[in-house]
Scaffold this motif. Sequence first.
Motif, short mmCIF file in Angstrom:
data_model
loop_
_atom_site.label_atom_id
_atom_site.label_comp_id
_atom_site.label_asym_id
_atom_site.label_seq_id
_atom_site.Cartn_x
_atom_site.Cartn_y
_atom_site.Cartn_z
N LEU A 25 1.14 -1.57 -0.06
CA LEU A 25 -0.10 -0.33 0.55
C LEU A 25 1.38 0.83 0.31
O LEU A 25 2.23 1.58 1.34
N THR A 26 0.60 2.25 -0.45
CA THR A 26 1.06 3.16 -0.84
C THR A 26 0.23 4.77 -1.08
O THR A 26 -1.01 4.52 -1.44
N VAL A 27 0.59 5.88 0.16
CA VAL A 27 -0.39 7.12 -0.12
C VAL A 27 0.58 7.58 -0.61
O VAL A 27 1.42 8.33 -0.84
N LYS A 28 0.35 8.79 -1.52
CA LYS A 28 0.97 9.21 -2.80
C LYS A 28 0.13 10.92 -3.27
O LYS A 28 -0.90 11.05 -2.63
N ALA A 29 1.14 11.19 -2.93
CA ALA A 29 0.38 13.28 -2.62
C ALA A 29 -0.10 13.22 -4.17
O ALA A 29 0.82 12.84 -4.80
N PRO A 30 -1.23 14.32 -3.76
CA PRO A 30 -0.82 14.95 -5.81
C PRO A 30 0.00 15.94 -6.53
O PRO A 30 0.98 15.96 -5.47
N PRO A 31 -0.43 14.92 -7.57
CA PRO A 31 0.38 16.00 -8.64
C PRO A 31 0.29 17.12 -8.26
O PRO A 31 1.18 17.95 -9.16
N SER A 36 -6.92 15.39 -4.76
CA SER A 36 -6.97 14.43 -3.46
C SER A 36 -5.88 13.46 -3.14
O SER A 36 -4.89 13.33 -4.69
N VAL A 37 -5.17 13.23 -1.76
CA VAL A 37 -3.87 11.96 -1.62
C VAL A 37 -4.82 11.08 -2.50
O VAL A 37 -5.68 10.74 -2.05
N GLU A 38 -4.17 9.69 -2.90
CA GLU A 38 -4.49 8.51 -3.36
C GLU A 38 -3.99 7.68 -2.41
O GLU A 38 -2.99 8.15 -2.01
N ILE A 39 -5.03 6.52 -2.47
CA ILE A 39 -4.29 5.23 -2.05
C ILE A 39 -3.70 4.54 -3.32
O ILE A 39 -4.71 4.22 -3.71
N ALA A 40 -3.31 4.00 -2.73
CA ALA A 40 -3.29 2.66 -3.82
C ALA A 40 -2.40 1.03 -3.50
O ALA A 40 -0.91 1.50 -2.90
N VAL A 41 -2.53 0.24 -4.04
CA VAL A 41 -1.84 -0.92 -3.76
C VAL A 41 -1.54 -1.62 -5.25
O VAL A 41 -1.62 -1.77 -5.98
N ASN A 42 0.33 -1.92 -4.93
CA ASN A 42 0.91 -2.11 -6.21
C ASN A 42 0.27 -1.11 -7.53
O ASN A 42 -0.42 -2.10 -8.77
N GLU A 43 0.01 -0.18 -7.09
CA GLU A 43 0.68 0.86 -8.57
C GLU A 43 -1.17 1.13 -8.60
O GLU A 43 -1.00 2.47 -9.22
N GLU A 44 -2.19 0.82 -7.77
CA GLU A 44 -3.22 0.69 -8.96
C GLU A 44 -4.05 1.17 -7.63
O GLU A 44 -4.39 0.62 -6.44
#
Length: 75
Positions: A25-31, A36-44
């Motif tokens: 799981l990763t929490v990504k800053a918005p571009p 919104s800040v996004e949550i991804a699992v295996n880049e999805e």
Amino acid sequence: MSAISASEIARLQVSLRRLLGSPALTVKAPPRAGLSVEIAVNEEVIGTVHRDEDEGEISYAIHITLLEEDLPPAK
């Protein structure tokens, strides 16, 4: 809704990985600002995180979206 800092994003990622048992799981800053800040699992991307501050208390709301097509077949 308040912006989420880079420090908060890192702390959220550690907490969510532990809570959900997923080191992928990763929490990504918005571009760019305003997204919104996004949550991804295996880049999805599976959802978003929203920060709320009320009377000095901070909370985070997690919205996870599951598509019906991604569910296992019904029995």
